[in-house]
Structures are given as C-alpha cells and as structure tokens.
Write a protein that holds these residues in place. Structure first.
Motif, short mmCIF file in Angstrom:
data_model
loop_
_atom_site.label_atom_id
_atom_site.label_comp_id
_atom_site.label_asym_id
_atom_site.label_seq_id
_atom_site.Cartn_x
_atom_site.Cartn_y
_atom_site.Cartn_z
N GLU A 45 -28.65 4.59 157.43
CA GLU A 45 -28.36 3.37 156.48
C GLU A 45 -29.39 3.60 155.31
OE1 GLU A 45 -27.17 -0.07 159.74
OE2 GLU A 45 -29.33 0.03 158.80
N GLY A 46 -30.05 4.91 155.36
CA GLY A 46 -30.72 5.06 154.14
C GLY A 46 -32.17 4.30 154.05
N HIS A 47 -32.60 3.70 155.14
CA HIS A 47 -33.95 2.79 154.96
C HIS A 47 -34.99 3.77 155.07
CE1 HIS A 47 -32.08 -1.01 155.57
NE2 HIS A 47 -31.33 -0.68 156.59
N GLU A 48 -35.06 5.14 155.90
CA GLU A 48 -36.16 5.82 156.00
C GLU A 48 -35.40 7.23 156.51
OE1 GLU A 48 -39.20 7.30 155.42
OE2 GLU A 48 -39.74 5.31 155.95
N ASP A 49 -36.39 8.30 156.17
CA ASP A 49 -35.85 9.72 156.54
C ASP A 49 -36.80 10.69 156.85
OD1 ASP A 49 -33.75 11.71 157.09
OD2 ASP A 49 -33.06 11.75 154.82
N PHE A 50 -36.59 11.76 157.37
CA PHE A 50 -37.71 12.79 157.40
C PHE A 50 -37.87 13.53 156.09
CE2 PHE A 50 -35.43 13.17 161.87
CZ PHE A 50 -36.30 12.35 162.71
N PRO A 51 -39.01 14.02 155.84
CA PRO A 51 -40.31 13.78 156.81
C PRO A 51 -40.82 12.22 156.35
CG PRO A 51 -40.80 14.83 154.75
CD PRO A 51 -39.37 15.01 154.77
N VAL A 52 -41.27 11.60 157.49
CA VAL A 52 -41.87 10.16 157.25
C VAL A 52 -43.35 10.20 156.53
CG1 VAL A 52 -42.73 8.19 158.73
CG2 VAL A 52 -40.82 9.61 159.28
N PRO A 53 -43.64 9.53 155.79
CA PRO A 53 -42.95 8.59 155.04
C PRO A 53 -41.91 9.29 154.05
CG PRO A 53 -45.08 8.42 154.02
CD PRO A 53 -45.03 9.56 155.11
N SER A 54 -40.89 8.98 153.89
CA SER A 54 -39.68 9.60 153.08
C SER A 54 -39.81 9.23 151.54
CB SER A 54 -38.36 9.49 153.39
OG SER A 54 -37.81 8.12 153.57
N ASN A 55 -40.57 8.13 151.30
CA ASN A 55 -40.84 7.56 150.01
C ASN A 55 -42.01 8.31 149.27
OD1 ASN A 55 -38.44 6.16 149.93
ND2 ASN A 55 -39.84 4.40 150.63
N PHE A 56 -42.84 9.31 149.77
CA PHE A 56 -43.80 9.96 149.41
C PHE A 56 -43.31 11.12 148.70
CE2 PHE A 56 -47.02 13.00 148.86
CZ PHE A 56 -48.34 12.22 148.61
N PRO A 57 -43.55 11.18 147.30
CA PRO A 57 -42.76 12.30 146.48
C PRO A 57 -43.22 13.65 147.12
CG PRO A 57 -44.07 10.84 145.32
CD PRO A 57 -44.55 10.43 146.55
N LEU A 58 -42.18 14.36 147.48
CA LEU A 58 -42.47 15.81 147.78
C LEU A 58 -42.98 16.89 146.83
CD1 LEU A 58 -39.18 16.48 150.05
CD2 LEU A 58 -41.30 15.68 150.80
N ARG A 59 -42.84 16.31 145.58
CA ARG A 59 -43.78 17.29 144.58
C ARG A 59 -45.07 17.20 144.70
NH1 ARG A 59 -41.93 12.77 141.96
NH2 ARG A 59 -43.55 11.72 140.86
N LYS A 60 -45.78 16.18 145.11
CA LYS A 60 -47.09 16.10 145.53
C LYS A 60 -47.79 16.53 146.55
CE LYS A 60 -47.41 11.77 142.70
NZ LYS A 60 -47.89 10.53 142.74
N GLU A 61 -47.02 17.36 147.36
CA GLU A 61 -47.47 18.22 148.59
C GLU A 61 -47.18 19.76 148.28
OE1 GLU A 61 -44.18 18.69 151.86
OE2 GLU A 61 -44.82 16.72 151.90
N GLU A 62 -47.97 20.38 148.95
CA GLU A 62 -47.97 21.69 148.61
C GLU A 62 -46.81 22.56 149.49
OE1 GLU A 62 -50.99 25.70 149.11
OE2 GLU A 62 -51.68 23.69 149.28
N ARG A 63 -45.62 22.28 148.53
CA ARG A 63 -44.17 22.97 149.18
C ARG A 63 -44.14 24.25 149.78
NH1 ARG A 63 -41.41 19.35 151.13
NH2 ARG A 63 -39.25 20.32 150.51
N ASP A 64 -45.06 25.00 149.24
CA ASP A 64 -44.89 26.64 149.64
C ASP A 64 -45.21 26.60 151.15
OD1 ASP A 64 -44.53 27.39 147.09
OD2 ASP A 64 -46.87 27.88 146.77
N VAL A 65 -45.92 25.68 151.77
CA VAL A 65 -46.11 25.75 153.36
C VAL A 65 -45.51 24.44 154.00
CG1 VAL A 65 -48.20 27.04 153.21
CG2 VAL A 65 -48.19 24.45 152.91
N SER A 66 -44.56 23.90 153.64
CA SER A 66 -44.02 22.78 154.03
C SER A 66 -43.02 22.94 155.27
CB SER A 66 -43.07 22.07 153.08
OG SER A 66 -43.89 21.21 152.00
N TYR A 67 -42.38 24.35 155.29
CA TYR A 67 -41.38 24.56 156.50
C TYR A 67 -41.81 25.98 156.78
CZ TYR A 67 -39.00 20.59 154.14
OH TYR A 67 -38.58 19.48 153.54
#
Length: 293
Positions: free
Chosen positions: A197-219
């Motif tokens: 239903e689009g209320h939440e998604d992975f990764p939790v919290p899904s509303n935190f901007p992914l660009r603000k994490e160090e994406r090189d090591v995210s996966y």
C-alpha cells in the motif's frame, strides 16, 4: 476503556500440581518474549500509532488477546502451585522447606511473595522489564519486531511442551502454539500489506533520503570472519530485497583508519587522565570558581 470478563479464552487446568513446572512457565509469562511483553508491546504500539484504521484496530485487538494469554498462564501457574509439595521427598531436605524449594527447582518467591501464585518475572526470578518492549512508531519496523517476538515465544512454548506429560498443561500449550502460528503469519502479512500500500518500505525508514547515506557500502557484504562460506549466501550476490540495488561480497575489510586520541573529560568527572592528580584537582577547583557547571 477496559472491561474484564471473567472467562478464559481456552481451558487452563493442569492434571496435578507441579511447583517445578510452574517456575518453568514463568519464562513464557514474564520473560523477554513472554506474554506480558507482547501484550504491552502491542498496546503501546497502538497507543503511539499515527494513523487510524485497520492497522491500529489489528494491534489493539491482538494486544487485548495477549492480555488474555497472560491471564491463562497466571491461572495455570497458580493451579500448579496449589497443594504442590515444596520440593524433593528426601526427609532431611523436607525438614527445611526453603532448602527443599531450592533443591526441588521451585521459585521460593512464588510462595513467600505471591502466596502460591504467579509473578511478573521470568523463570529465573528476574522481574519483567519495560525495556523488552519495541514501539517505535514505524509500523514496518514494529511488525517485524512483533513477528520475531512471536517466533521466539513459540520456540520457548514448543520446548516447554516437551518438558511435561501433563495433559492439561499440554492442552493449553497446544492452543498457545496455534495462536503463535497465527500471529507470526499475521504480522508477516501485515508487513507485506504495508509495503504493497506504499505506507513504508525497505530499508526502514524508507523516507530517509538514500543519497544521504554512503551508498558504496549499502549492499556490500564485508567478511569480518575467517569463515570462507558466507560469500555463497543469497546476501552476497544478486538483487537486494528492497529492489534498489545488487549485493556484492568483499572477502575482507579494507584497512582501517587511525583511532582518535583519548578523550580528556571535565576534571570534575574524576576520571584518570595523563595529567597529574594535583593538576586535575586544581583544574576542578578553577572550573568551580568560574562557575562552569
């Protein structure tokens, strides 16, 4: 508003007293994954929920059911303690009821403190703690925690099932196992529906901007063990469950960075530092005079 109806959801009558087993049952009543925990966890999640509707109704309803499970177990424990012998049958030990209780594996405080009744403690007598509760306000995180609580609880009830041949106890545990089965599936279904239903998604919290994490090591799975087979797992290659990346595997960590120098706290914390004791004492007095509280 709460209203108590003096009925049980399921029969809770043992075949015979058993003070030792009563202590064992305390784990699934007042332990970390016991019924008190899930009852209070679901209630707080509902009280803290930010949106009305089916999810709030779900959590309130299951929280109320779990309070009933607390009552069933407390009722069972009280009956197991009713007219139960204090311990083993050796006359020398039975001469001292306290020693008999210890040797027999019973909980002395069930008698001394609770008057042959259940207590809000685990099987070792540790008091139930509100720190066991997870109620974050993020429903996907909470529903995952709820599924884990039901899994851990069902594991413990299943183990307890094999620790008795009392048909009355097994009848109650069989019912609780079935409800745990439902609740595990229910929380997983609720978590999936939240995502659909689009209320939440992975990764939790899904509303935190992914660009603000160090994406090189995210996966990236980084192997911090000398075991060699972790790279064979589903988590080391292929698409990620959140659908936003691809897993990769690093056989060993990259070289680290230097540690920062040791901290030097306020002298009035009275920690031991490289400074002499006299210097620390003078520094503390000066800070007091300067009103640096």
């Amino acid at each position: 508003m709460y209203f108590h109806k003096q009925e049980l959801q399921h029969k809770a009558v043992p075949d015979k007293p058993d003070a030792v087993y009563a202590r064992k049952l305390q784990e699934v009543l007042g332990g970390q994954y016991g019924e008190i925990t899930v009852a209070m966890q679901y209630q707080f999640q509902a009280w803290n929920m930010h949106m009305p509707g089916k999810y709030r109704d779900l959590v309130f309803g299951i929280g109320a059911e779990e309070m009933g499970h607390v009552e069933m177990l407390a009722t069972m424990i009280a009956q197991l303690l009713e007219k139960a012998p204090l311990g083993v049958t050796d006359e020398a030990v039975q001469a001292d009821p306290t020693v008999a209780a210890v040797v027999g594996g019973t909980d002395i405080q069930q008698g001394i403190v609770a008057g042959a009744g259940a207590r809000p403690v685990d099987s070792m007598g540790n008091p139930w703690s509100g720190s066991y509760i997870t109620a974050s306000g993020n429903l996907l995180a909470d529903f995952a925690a709820n599924a884990n609580a039901e899994m851990q609880g069902r594991v413990q009830v299943a183990r307890l099932f094999h620790m008795t041949d009392d048909h009355g106890i097994r009848d109650l545990l069989s019912f609780l196992l079935a409800r745990d089965t439902m609740h595990q599936n229910m929380w997983m279904a609720a978590a999936a529906e939240l995502r659909e239903e689009g209320h939440e998604d992975f990764p939790v919290p899904s509303n935190f901007p992914l660009r603000k994490e160090e994406r090189d090591v995210s996966y990236e799975y980084i192997n911090f063990s000398d075991g060699a087979e972790a790279g064979d797992g589903r988590w080391a290659s292929g698409p990620t469950p959140d659908g936003k990346g691809e897993f990769s595997y690093r056989a060993e960590p990259e070289p680290g960075v230097p540690m920062p120098p040791p901290t030097v706290p306020d002298a009035r914390w009275y920690g031991t530092t490289p400074k002499s004791n006299t210097m620390e004492k003078i520094a503390g007095e000066v800070q007091d005079k300067l009103h640096k509280e």
